[in-house]
Design an enzyme around this catalytic site. Structure first.
Site, PDB file in Angstrom:
ATOM      1  N   ASP A  66       0.430  -0.753   0.077  1.00 64.17           N
ATOM      2  CA  ASP A  66       0.053   0.088  -0.126  1.00 64.17           C
ATOM      3  C   ASP A  66       0.866   1.280   0.016  1.00 64.17           C
ATOM      4  OD1 ASP A  66      -1.094   0.681   3.473  1.00 64.17           O
ATOM      5  OD2 ASP A  66       1.129   0.011   2.270  1.00 64.17           O
ATOM      6  N   TYR A  68       2.601   4.384   0.307  1.00 65.44           N
ATOM      7  CA  TYR A  68       3.102   5.842   1.821  1.00 65.44           C
ATOM      8  C   TYR A  68       2.435   6.609   2.260  1.00 65.44           C
ATOM      9  CZ  TYR A  68       7.682   3.989  -0.129  1.00 65.44           C
ATOM     10  OH  TYR A  68       8.677   2.770  -1.261  1.00 65.44           O
ATOM     11  N   PHE A  79       6.686   1.799  -4.147  1.00 65.55           N
ATOM     12  CA  PHE A  79       8.121   2.367  -3.962  1.00 65.55           C
ATOM     13  C   PHE A  79       9.069   3.211  -3.647  1.00 65.55           C
ATOM     14  CE2 PHE A  79       7.714  -2.704  -3.689  1.00 65.55           C
ATOM     15  CZ  PHE A  79       8.092  -3.410  -2.624  1.00 65.55           C
ATOM     16  N   HIS A 188      11.047  -9.784   0.916  1.00 63.23           N
ATOM     17  CA  HIS A 188      10.849  -7.923   0.567  1.00 63.23           C
ATOM     18  C   HIS A 188      12.094  -7.740   1.049  1.00 63.23           C
ATOM     19  CE1 HIS A 188       8.636  -4.090   1.389  1.00 63.23           C
ATOM     20  NE2 HIS A 188       7.586  -4.189   0.730  1.00 63.23           N
TER      21      HIS A 188
END
Length: 224
Positions: A66, A68, A79, A188
């Protein structure tokens, strides 16, 4: 429902925009705004990933969770943060892996638009969030929509490289036809799991897959 989105995506997703869940989702976002909650990214950037990577140019998918939730960070690309905003830890680790993989020095900013413009679809599974409340819109209905997006990519394209980082992204593997597409999986890039992300070499591997299909490689270097 008339959704402002790139024309290729609009044609592919038109049925989704008419479904009850999507209408409820739009009403939910409007209600949040009406009640004075700060929503990220700004409304005009919610579908930024779709605008920056038209459907017919898509070659790679990098799936995030989701947006920031800090001020000025989210601009609709997974990202990525706008230039001038400090790079979040996961993005710092992505750039470290690119340096280790390809010898490209990390840029001073974290804006990934140049990747998106080359066909790297930077999709978050959830497209909005309340300020300072991580995952606050995770149950609003976005997952129905972005799952449909992944399925449409799988059905209507071939030879796409999906980069699935972390358990959340890996769960989306079931939506992808592995006979038609390529999937690269790893941990991740978050500091909590980055030691298992480093060494995945997904950036050189992606370019090798594209090259084998006679497609241009992605230039992972970002100009400062």
């Amino acid at each position: 429902m008339d959704v402002k989105i790139e024309s290729g995506w609009k044609a592919i997703l038109k049925e989704e925009f008419e479904k009850p869940y999507f209408i409820e989702l739009v009403n939910f976002i409007k209600k949040e705004t009406r009640e004075g909650r700060q929503i990220y990214p700004p409304g005009k950037l919610i579908f930024n990933a779709f605008e920056k990577t038209p459907f017919d140019r898509l070659r790679v998918v990098i799936l995030g969770q989701d947006p920031y939730h800090g001020e000025g960070q989210a601009h609709g690309l997974s990202f990525s943060v706008p230039a001038g905003i400090p790079q979040p830890p996961s993005l710092v680790n992505i750039f470290k892996e690119i340096r280790n993989d390809l010898g490209i020095e990390p840029p001073r900013h974290g804006n990934l638009e140049s990747w998106a413009e080359q066909g790297v679809f930077l999709l978050n599974a959830i497209l909005t969030v309340r300020r300072s409340e991580a995952a606050s819109h995770s149950k609003a209905g976005w997952a129905y929509f972005t799952d449909a997006v992944i399925q449409k990519i799988s059905e209507h394209k071939s030879g796409v490289v999906f980069l699935l980082w972390g358990n959340f992204a890996r769960q989306k593997k079931a939506l992808i036809d592995t006979n038609r597409h390529f999937i690269l999986e790893s941990a991740h890039p978050s500091p909590l799991s980055a030691n298992n992300f480093f060494g995945c070499r997904h950036f050189s591997k992606t370019n090798k897959i594209l090259q084998q299909q006679g497609l241009p490689e992605i230039n992972w270097a970002i100009e400062n």
